[in-house]
Design a protein around this motif. Structure first.
Motif, PDB file in Angstrom:
ATOM      1  N   SER A   3       1.221 -10.126 -18.729  1.00  0.00           N
ATOM      2  CA  SER A   3       1.931 -11.331 -19.149  1.00  0.00           C
ATOM      3  C   SER A   3       2.993 -11.717 -18.129  1.00  0.00           C
ATOM      4  O   SER A   3       3.147 -12.900 -17.791  1.00  0.00           O
ATOM      5  CB  SER A   3       2.565 -11.101 -20.522  1.00  0.00           C
ATOM      6  N   ASP A  58      -0.240 -20.673 -18.775  1.00  0.00           N
ATOM      7  CA  ASP A  58       0.624 -20.463 -19.934  1.00  0.00           C
ATOM      8  C   ASP A  58      -0.193 -20.024 -21.145  1.00  0.00           C
ATOM      9  O   ASP A  58       0.204 -19.117 -21.879  1.00  0.00           O
ATOM     10  CB  ASP A  58       1.406 -21.737 -20.232  1.00  0.00           C
ATOM     11  N   TYR A  59      -1.339 -20.646 -21.348  1.00  0.00           N
ATOM     12  CA  TYR A  59      -2.213 -20.276 -22.463  1.00  0.00           C
ATOM     13  C   TYR A  59      -2.746 -18.858 -22.300  1.00  0.00           C
ATOM     14  O   TYR A  59      -2.778 -18.086 -23.265  1.00  0.00           O
ATOM     15  CB  TYR A  59      -3.373 -21.268 -22.588  1.00  0.00           C
ATOM     16  N   LEU A  60      -3.156 -18.514 -21.080  1.00  0.00           N
ATOM     17  CA  LEU A  60      -3.646 -17.150 -20.837  1.00  0.00           C
ATOM     18  C   LEU A  60      -2.545 -16.130 -21.100  1.00  0.00           C
ATOM     19  O   LEU A  60      -2.797 -15.070 -21.682  1.00  0.00           O
ATOM     20  CB  LEU A  60      -4.162 -17.016 -19.408  1.00  0.00           C
ATOM     21  N   SER A  61      -1.338 -16.439 -20.686  1.00  0.00           N
ATOM     22  CA  SER A  61      -0.209 -15.548 -20.934  1.00  0.00           C
ATOM     23  C   SER A  61       0.038 -15.395 -22.431  1.00  0.00           C
ATOM     24  O   SER A  61       0.289 -14.294 -22.927  1.00  0.00           O
ATOM     25  CB  SER A  61       1.037 -16.096 -20.239  1.00  0.00           C
ATOM     26  N   TYR A  62      -0.057 -16.500 -23.163  1.00  0.00           N
ATOM     27  CA  TYR A  62       0.102 -16.460 -24.615  1.00  0.00           C
ATOM     28  C   TYR A  62      -0.959 -15.570 -25.252  1.00  0.00           C
ATOM     29  O   TYR A  62      -0.659 -14.752 -26.121  1.00  0.00           O
ATOM     30  CB  TYR A  62       0.028 -17.879 -25.183  1.00  0.00           C
ATOM     31  N   ARG A  63      -2.204 -15.727 -24.827  1.00  0.00           N
ATOM     32  CA  ARG A  63      -3.301 -14.923 -25.398  1.00  0.00           C
ATOM     33  C   ARG A  63      -3.121 -13.440 -25.088  1.00  0.00           C
ATOM     34  O   ARG A  63      -3.397 -12.598 -25.935  1.00  0.00           O
ATOM     35  CB  ARG A  63      -4.658 -15.412 -24.884  1.00  0.00           C
ATOM     36  N   VAL A  64      -2.654 -13.133 -23.891  1.00  0.00           N
ATOM     37  CA  VAL A  64      -2.429 -11.729 -23.534  1.00  0.00           C
ATOM     38  C   VAL A  64      -1.334 -11.135 -24.411  1.00  0.00           C
ATOM     39  O   VAL A  64      -1.470 -10.018 -24.918  1.00  0.00           O
ATOM     40  CB  VAL A  64      -2.073 -11.606 -22.040  1.00  0.00           C
ATOM     41  N   ARG A  65      -0.246 -11.896 -24.595  1.00  0.00           N
ATOM     42  CA  ARG A  65       0.830 -11.401 -25.456  1.00  0.00           C
ATOM     43  C   ARG A  65       0.352 -11.239 -26.890  1.00  0.00           C
ATOM     44  O   ARG A  65       0.749 -10.293 -27.585  1.00  0.00           O
ATOM     45  CB  ARG A  65       2.019 -12.347 -25.413  1.00  0.00           C
ATOM     46  N   LEU A  66      -0.521 -12.134 -27.347  1.00  0.00           N
ATOM     47  CA  LEU A  66      -1.038 -12.077 -28.712  1.00  0.00           C
ATOM     48  C   LEU A  66      -1.929 -10.852 -28.905  1.00  0.00           C
ATOM     49  O   LEU A  66      -1.832 -10.152 -29.918  1.00  0.00           O
ATOM     50  CB  LEU A  66      -1.808 -13.353 -29.031  1.00  0.00           C
ATOM     51  N   VAL A  67      -2.779 -10.574 -27.944  1.00  0.00           N
ATOM     52  CA  VAL A  67      -3.715  -9.451 -28.058  1.00  0.00           C
ATOM     53  C   VAL A  67      -2.980  -8.121 -28.005  1.00  0.00           C
ATOM     54  O   VAL A  67      -3.290  -7.199 -28.753  1.00  0.00           O
ATOM     55  CB  VAL A  67      -4.786  -9.530 -26.943  1.00  0.00           C
ATOM     56  N   SER A  69       0.188  -7.455 -28.693  1.00  0.00           N
ATOM     57  CA  SER A  69       1.374  -7.306 -29.545  1.00  0.00           C
ATOM     58  C   SER A  69       1.099  -6.447 -30.746  1.00  0.00           C
ATOM     59  O   SER A  69       0.100  -6.322 -31.282  1.00  0.00           O
ATOM     60  CB  SER A  69       1.850  -8.672 -30.036  1.00  0.00           C
TER      61      SER A  69
END
Length: 69
Positions: A3, A58-67, A69
């Motif tokens: 991220s 930004d979306y890829l970073s969001y998805r990585v943080r979501l997965v 977390s």
């Protein structure tokens, strides 16, 4: 770590456009050349590409943080 790496990529992408506009070359220089030559369609495409790339990272970073977390 991933991220943070994606955030750095997004930050560097935006900075490369700004630095290029002031004369250092790169993508920003292409934008500046398009504007100076009154090729507003090309300039619009370059700006749209910047927006899409920044949003994608930004979306890829969001998805990585979501997965992870």
């Amino acid at each position: 770590y991933l991220s943070t790496t994606l955030y750095s990529l997004e930050y560097n992408l935006k900075d490369s456009f700004i630095i290029g506009i002031v004369g250092a070359g790169g993508l920003g220089q292409e934008l500046q050349n398009a504007i100076n030559l009154f090729k507003y369609l090309d300039a619009g495409v370059i700006i749209a590409l910047l927006i899409v790339l920044v949003n994608l990272v930004d979306y890829l970073s969001y998805r990585v943080r979501l997965v992870f977390s």
